[in-house]
Design a protein around this motif. Structure first.
Motif, PDB file in Angstrom:
ATOM      1  N   MET A  98       0.843  -1.193   0.000  1.00 51.80           N
ATOM      2  CA  MET A  98       0.000   0.000   0.000  1.00 51.80           C
ATOM      3  C   MET A  98       0.875   1.238   0.000  1.00 51.80           C
ATOM      4  N   TRP A  99       0.591   2.154  -0.937  1.00 51.87           N
ATOM      5  CA  TRP A  99       1.237   3.466  -0.971  1.00 51.87           C
ATOM      6  C   TRP A  99       0.205   4.503  -0.534  1.00 51.87           C
ATOM      7  N   PHE A 100       0.616   5.377   0.360  1.00 48.51           N
ATOM      8  CA  PHE A 100      -0.313   6.403   0.824  1.00 48.51           C
ATOM      9  C   PHE A 100       0.460   7.515   1.509  1.00 48.51           C
ATOM     10  N   SER A 101      -0.210   8.651   1.652  1.00 49.65           N
ATOM     11  CA  SER A 101       0.359   9.762   2.397  1.00 49.65           C
ATOM     12  C   SER A 101      -0.245   9.773   3.790  1.00 49.65           C
ATOM     13  N   PRO A 102       0.566   9.721   4.846  1.00 48.49           N
ATOM     14  CA  PRO A 102       0.020   9.753   6.207  1.00 48.49           C
ATOM     15  C   PRO A 102      -0.632  11.083   6.546  1.00 48.49           C
ATOM     16  N   MET A 103      -0.412  12.104   5.706  1.00 47.20           N
ATOM     17  CA  MET A 103      -1.009  13.411   5.959  1.00 47.20           C
ATOM     18  C   MET A 103      -2.526  13.384   5.821  1.00 47.20           C
TER      19      MET A 103
ATOM     20  N   GLY B 138       5.498  11.224   0.287  1.00 44.03           N
ATOM     21  CA  GLY B 138       5.480  12.632   0.643  1.00 44.03           C
ATOM     22  C   GLY B 138       5.901  12.872   2.069  1.00 44.03           C
ATOM     23  N   TYR B 139       5.881  14.135   2.459  1.00 45.70           N
ATOM     24  CA  TYR B 139       6.286  14.524   3.802  1.00 45.70           C
ATOM     25  C   TYR B 139       5.136  14.346   4.772  1.00 45.70           C
TER      26      TYR B 139
ATOM     27  N   PRO C 220       2.841  14.691  -2.041  1.00 49.68           N
ATOM     28  CA  PRO C 220       2.665  16.011  -1.426  1.00 49.68           C
ATOM     29  C   PRO C 220       3.939  16.581  -0.824  1.00 49.68           C
ATOM     30  N   TYR C 221       3.975  17.927  -0.747  1.00 49.91           N
ATOM     31  CA  TYR C 221       5.103  18.658  -0.185  1.00 49.91           C
ATOM     32  C   TYR C 221       4.879  19.083   1.263  1.00 49.91           C
TER      33      TYR C 221
END
Length: 399
Positions: free
Chosen positions: A114-119, A161-162, A198-199
């Motif tokens: 799974m790829w995801f942004s924790p944001m 991302g960050y 995301p940045y």
């Protein structure tokens, strides 16, 4: 098999990226918007995405159960309902060692990575997002605890991302400006992904705009490992707004990645946020639309005059509720032309049912979509040919 499939799912997104390397086909699902009305052709106006996925994905034996469908990677660009609808019902959650015949009979697909942004993992806005977040946290905890099971297929993760909240040190982590060529523990020689966003960093849950922190990436095909140019470039922008696009444009150019890695170039662009005006400017300005120069500059990174824009949305009308925004379509058409703008809801029809647009990757570029037998002619496309011409291919964007 090297192809990218964009599914007609109304105002939402579901795509399947496939790439064959060393006789193995890697399958990457980008978002899901699987509506119950589409299953088993209950509604002739809806395409059965789930059936298509089950036909397309690889199969393997899991816990003694044969022929289990799985995806190498599932990328969630962000957690809005129209990008994660159907996740609970159609994708397996939990310990992969507990996958049972009941799960297979229900058609549950295993997401090996799974790829995801924790944001976007704060407060869930819908049940499928809540379930996705729970599964992501289960996998994160395995890695935090250094569990011996953390790298089993079905437990793998990559953070994109960050991050503003989670303590994720030591996990696989890809950031903007990074090129990824390893998928589901396999190194690929002719396919890669360039991460754009995301940045944003250091955000609290209340400050996160899920559209603004969508994962944006460029999928890159080469015809062979030794080629210095790309045979096809697909840009996936999630629901990124014009501010996110401006930041991507600025940082990619400023760090030299636009020229060094062709990171802004595209042959096929999925119009952000379902052909919404937010890609060009704020929605409040739709009555007197003035597109941002940065958004137009991003569009002009197309590699050839035959580059395509895909609008993953319902039919576009100047008289209907937005999105999609008719004014946004007008701006896309100004750049790529009417014949190179495709609305998934209407581009290819079989009776009342919209069909997916499937791009075959060739040495000369992505092949134009062709209507199957018994299907209406593809809107805006004439027959079977490549988007790009081979002479001068990869020379840079069209201005």
């Amino acid at each position: 098999m090297n192809q990218v499939t964009h599914f007609p799912v109304g105002n939402g997104d579901t795509s399947l990226i496939q790439t064959t390397d060393s006789a193995y086909t890697t399958n990457i699902i980008v978002d899901c918007n699987i509506r119950n009305e589409s299953l088993g052709s209950k509604d002739p106006a809806m395409y059965d995405v789930k059936a298509h996925l089950l036909r397309s994905l690889n199969r393997k034996t899991v816990n003694g159960i044969t022929n289990v469908p799985y995806a190498d990677v599932f990328i969630l660009t962000h957690g809005d309902e129209d990008h994660v609808r159907g996740f609970e019902q159609h994708f397996y959650q939990g310990d992969p060692r507990l996958y049972s015949q009941r799960n297979k009979d229900a058609g549950e697909i295993i997401n090996e990575t799974m790829w995801f942004s924790p944001m976007v993992m704060g407060k869930a806005n819908n049940e499928d997002e809540r379930v996705f977040n729970k599964e992501a946290r289960r996998r994160i905890n395995l890695h935090r605890l250094n569990s011996p099971d953390r790298d089993l297929p079905g437990n793998r993760i990559a953070i994109i991302g960050y991050d503003g909240n989670e303590k994720l040190d030591g996990l696989r982590h890809y950031v903007p400006g990074q090129i990824v060529s390893r998928f589901n523990n396999r190194e690929l020689s002719t396919f890669s992904i360039f991460i754009h966003s995301p940045y944003q960093q250091g955000l609290t849950e209340d400050e996160v705009d899920k559209n603004g922190v969508s994962i944006v990436f460029q999928a890159r095909y080469k015809i062979n490992p030794f080629s210095s140019t790309f045979s096809a470039l697909f840009m996936f922008a999630g629901d990124a707004n014009h501010e996110a696009i401006a930041e991507i444009l600025d940082k990619t150019i400023r760090h030299g990645n636009a020229t060094r890695h062709q990171a802004l170039a595209w042959d096929v662009l999925v119009a952000p946020h379902h052909c919404s005006w937010t890609f060009f400017n704020f929605c409040e300005q739709e009555d007197h639309p003035i597109p941002e120069k940065t958004s137009i500059a991003f569009l002009r990174q197309r590699r050839t005059e035959n580059a395509h824009v895909i609008a993953s949305c319902k039919p576009i009308s100047p008289y209907d509720k937005n999105p999609p925004h008719y004014a946004a379509k007008v701006e896309y058409v100004k750049v790529v032309g009417e014949k190179n703008f495709f609305n998934l809801a209407t581009a290819i029809m079989r009776g009342q049912t919209p069909q997916p647009i499937i791009y075959q990757v060739t040495a000369g570029g992505p092949m134009k979509p062709k209507a199957p037998e018994g299907t209406a002619k593809v809107a805006g496309a004439a027959g079977l040919s490549t988007i790009n011409s081979i002479p001068g291919y990869g020379a840079g964007p069209v201005q």
